[in-house]
Design a protein around this motif. Structure first.
Motif, short mmCIF file in Angstrom:
data_model
loop_
_atom_site.label_atom_id
_atom_site.label_comp_id
_atom_site.label_asym_id
_atom_site.label_seq_id
_atom_site.Cartn_x
_atom_site.Cartn_y
_atom_site.Cartn_z
N ALA A 205 1.81 8.50 -13.40
CA ALA A 205 3.18 8.52 -12.87
C ALA A 205 3.21 7.99 -11.44
CB ALA A 205 3.75 9.93 -12.93
N CYS A 206 2.22 8.33 -10.65
CA CYS A 206 2.16 7.84 -9.27
C CYS A 206 2.02 6.32 -9.25
CB CYS A 206 0.99 8.48 -8.53
SG CYS A 206 1.25 10.21 -8.12
N THR A 207 1.17 5.78 -10.09
CA THR A 207 0.99 4.34 -10.16
C THR A 207 2.31 3.65 -10.50
OG1 THR A 207 -1.33 4.54 -10.83
CG2 THR A 207 -0.22 2.48 -11.37
N LEU A 208 3.04 4.19 -11.46
CA LEU A 208 4.28 3.56 -11.92
C LEU A 208 5.43 3.75 -10.94
CD1 LEU A 208 4.06 4.52 -15.69
CD2 LEU A 208 3.68 2.27 -14.68
N HIS A 209 5.29 4.67 -9.98
CA HIS A 209 6.35 4.91 -9.00
C HIS A 209 5.96 4.42 -7.60
CE1 HIS A 209 10.33 6.62 -8.61
NE2 HIS A 209 9.99 7.28 -7.52
N GLY A 210 4.79 3.81 -7.48
CA GLY A 210 4.37 3.27 -6.20
C GLY A 210 3.93 4.32 -5.20
N LEU A 211 3.37 5.43 -5.68
CA LEU A 211 2.93 6.52 -4.81
C LEU A 211 1.42 6.68 -4.87
CD1 LEU A 211 5.57 9.15 -5.96
CD2 LEU A 211 5.66 7.81 -3.85
N ARG A 212 0.87 7.30 -3.84
CA ARG A 212 -0.53 7.71 -3.90
C ARG A 212 -0.62 8.96 -4.76
NH1 ARG A 212 -3.93 8.37 1.38
NH2 ARG A 212 -2.35 9.95 1.81
N CYS A 213 -1.67 9.03 -5.55
CA CYS A 213 -1.91 10.23 -6.36
C CYS A 213 -2.56 11.28 -5.48
CB CYS A 213 -2.80 9.91 -7.55
SG CYS A 213 -3.15 11.33 -8.60
N GLY A 214 -1.90 12.42 -5.35
CA GLY A 214 -2.42 13.49 -4.51
C GLY A 214 -2.99 14.64 -5.31
N ALA A 215 -3.03 15.80 -4.68
CA ALA A 215 -3.72 16.96 -5.23
C ALA A 215 -3.04 17.51 -6.48
CB ALA A 215 -3.80 18.05 -4.16
N TYR A 216 -3.87 18.07 -7.35
CA TYR A 216 -3.39 18.85 -8.49
C TYR A 216 -3.76 20.30 -8.23
CZ TYR A 216 -3.00 20.93 -13.10
OH TYR A 216 -2.67 21.75 -14.14
N ILE A 217 -2.75 21.16 -8.21
CA ILE A 217 -2.93 22.56 -7.82
C ILE A 217 -2.53 23.46 -8.98
CG2 ILE A 217 -2.20 24.34 -6.17
CD1 ILE A 217 -1.24 21.78 -4.43
N THR A 218 -3.35 24.44 -9.29
CA THR A 218 -2.99 25.42 -10.29
C THR A 218 -2.58 26.71 -9.59
OG1 THR A 218 -5.29 26.16 -10.54
CG2 THR A 218 -4.48 24.49 -12.08
N LEU A 219 -1.58 27.36 -10.16
CA LEU A 219 -1.10 28.65 -9.65
C LEU A 219 -1.18 29.64 -10.80
CD1 LEU A 219 0.27 29.85 -7.03
CD2 LEU A 219 2.44 29.52 -8.24
N THR A 220 -2.06 30.64 -10.65
CA THR A 220 -2.25 31.65 -11.69
C THR A 220 -2.06 33.03 -11.07
OG1 THR A 220 -4.63 31.91 -11.31
CG2 THR A 220 -3.95 30.14 -12.81
N ARG A 221 -2.24 34.04 -11.89
CA ARG A 221 -2.10 35.41 -11.36
C ARG A 221 -3.21 35.75 -10.38
NH1 ARG A 221 0.29 35.48 -16.37
NH2 ARG A 221 2.33 36.48 -16.42
N THR B 59 0.85 -1.19 0.00
CA THR B 59 0.00 0.00 0.00
C THR B 59 0.89 1.24 0.00
OG1 THR B 59 -1.68 -1.16 1.28
CG2 THR B 59 -1.83 1.24 1.20
N PRO B 60 0.66 2.18 -0.89
CA PRO B 60 1.49 3.40 -0.91
C PRO B 60 1.37 4.18 0.40
CG PRO B 60 0.21 3.20 -2.93
CD PRO B 60 -0.32 2.17 -1.99
N VAL B 61 2.48 4.71 0.87
CA VAL B 61 2.46 5.52 2.09
C VAL B 61 2.84 6.97 1.82
CG1 VAL B 61 2.94 3.55 3.59
CG2 VAL B 61 4.84 4.89 2.67
N ARG B 62 3.47 7.21 0.68
CA ARG B 62 3.82 8.58 0.32
C ARG B 62 2.94 9.05 -0.83
NH1 ARG B 62 10.37 8.21 0.12
NH2 ARG B 62 9.89 6.59 -1.43
N THR B 63 2.74 10.34 -0.88
CA THR B 63 1.80 10.94 -1.83
C THR B 63 2.51 11.96 -2.69
OG1 THR B 63 0.00 10.67 -0.22
CG2 THR B 63 -0.37 12.22 -2.04
N ALA B 64 2.25 11.94 -3.98
CA ALA B 64 2.79 12.94 -4.90
C ALA B 64 1.71 13.97 -5.22
CB ALA B 64 3.29 12.29 -6.18
#
Length: 209
Positions: free
Chosen positions: A143-159, A112-117
């Motif tokens: 990418a998370c699946t292939l590296h054994g990580l949990r898939c975490g949040a996707y964050i956008t940074l705009t003006r 079970t993944p313990v770290r999150t990307a």
């Protein structure tokens, strides 16, 4: 949460690769699909965003991928600039995976993944979802699946500020235009963080695989 392991590029047939290359639209996630995937919520998203912003000083077209431990401390992170090209989740996946492999060992031996990307992408425009965001979401999940990580949040940074897509949480600072904020005095020291190379090199290597 598990997504199941997708075949790597090395084990994918040439016919599958040809079909994938011909249909980049299929390699993106709609907001509803992302919300239904059960992505774990960040306990303190502003702290994570501010920390990554202070470390990497992202400008538009910069992606910052970070690996968090169970206490949401950043264990490794890397940033790179996206080259001008059509949004393609498969290419984004390869670029993210290349960065993850450079900065932190995989966790594929864990049941079970313990770290999150998590991924923070600085871009022009407003905070509304775009097809480019959908391609980054697809790439991060794979990418998370292939590296054994949990898939975490996707964050956008705009003006206009930052936003965690799919959660409705965000703020005005930091933004794509703001100066980096100093780390909180109470923040525990993090391990040394390596920064990824130029996107053109990463994506050229990824395309060659």
């Amino acid at each position: 949460m598990t997504f199941g392991f997708a075949p790597s590029a090395a084990s994918t047939s040439s016919a599958d690769l040809s079909a994938a290359s011909a249909n980049p639209v299929a390699r993106m996630l709609e907001p509803a699909e992302w919300a239904a995937a059960g992505i774990p919520l960040l306990r303190n998203p502003r702290e994570v965003v501010s920390g990554l912003h202070a470390r990497h000083h992202p400008q538009p077209a910069t992606a910052v991928v970070a690996v968090l431990d169970p206490d949401e401390r950043v264990r490794a992170s890397a940033s790179f600039t996206r080259r001008p090209a059509p949004a393609d989740g498969w290419m984004f996946r390869n670029a993210l995976l290349a960065q993850l492999r450079r900065v932190i060992p995989h966790d594929l031996r864990r049941r079970t993944p313990v770290r999150t990307a998590v991924l923070m992408y600085c871009r022009d425009g407003d905070a509304r979802w775009t097809e480019e965001d959908g391609a980054w979401m697809w790439g991060l999940r794979d990418a998370c699946t292939l590296h054994g990580l949990r898939c975490g949040a996707y964050i956008t940074l705009t003006r206009d500020g930052w936003q965690v897509l799919g959660e409705g949480r965000g703020g005005r600072r930091p933004s794509a235009d703001s100066a980096p904020e100093p780390f909180a005095l109470s923040e525990a020291p993090s391990p040394p963080i390596r920064t990824g190379g130029a996107a053109s090199e990463v994506l050229r290597r990824a395309a060659a695989r």
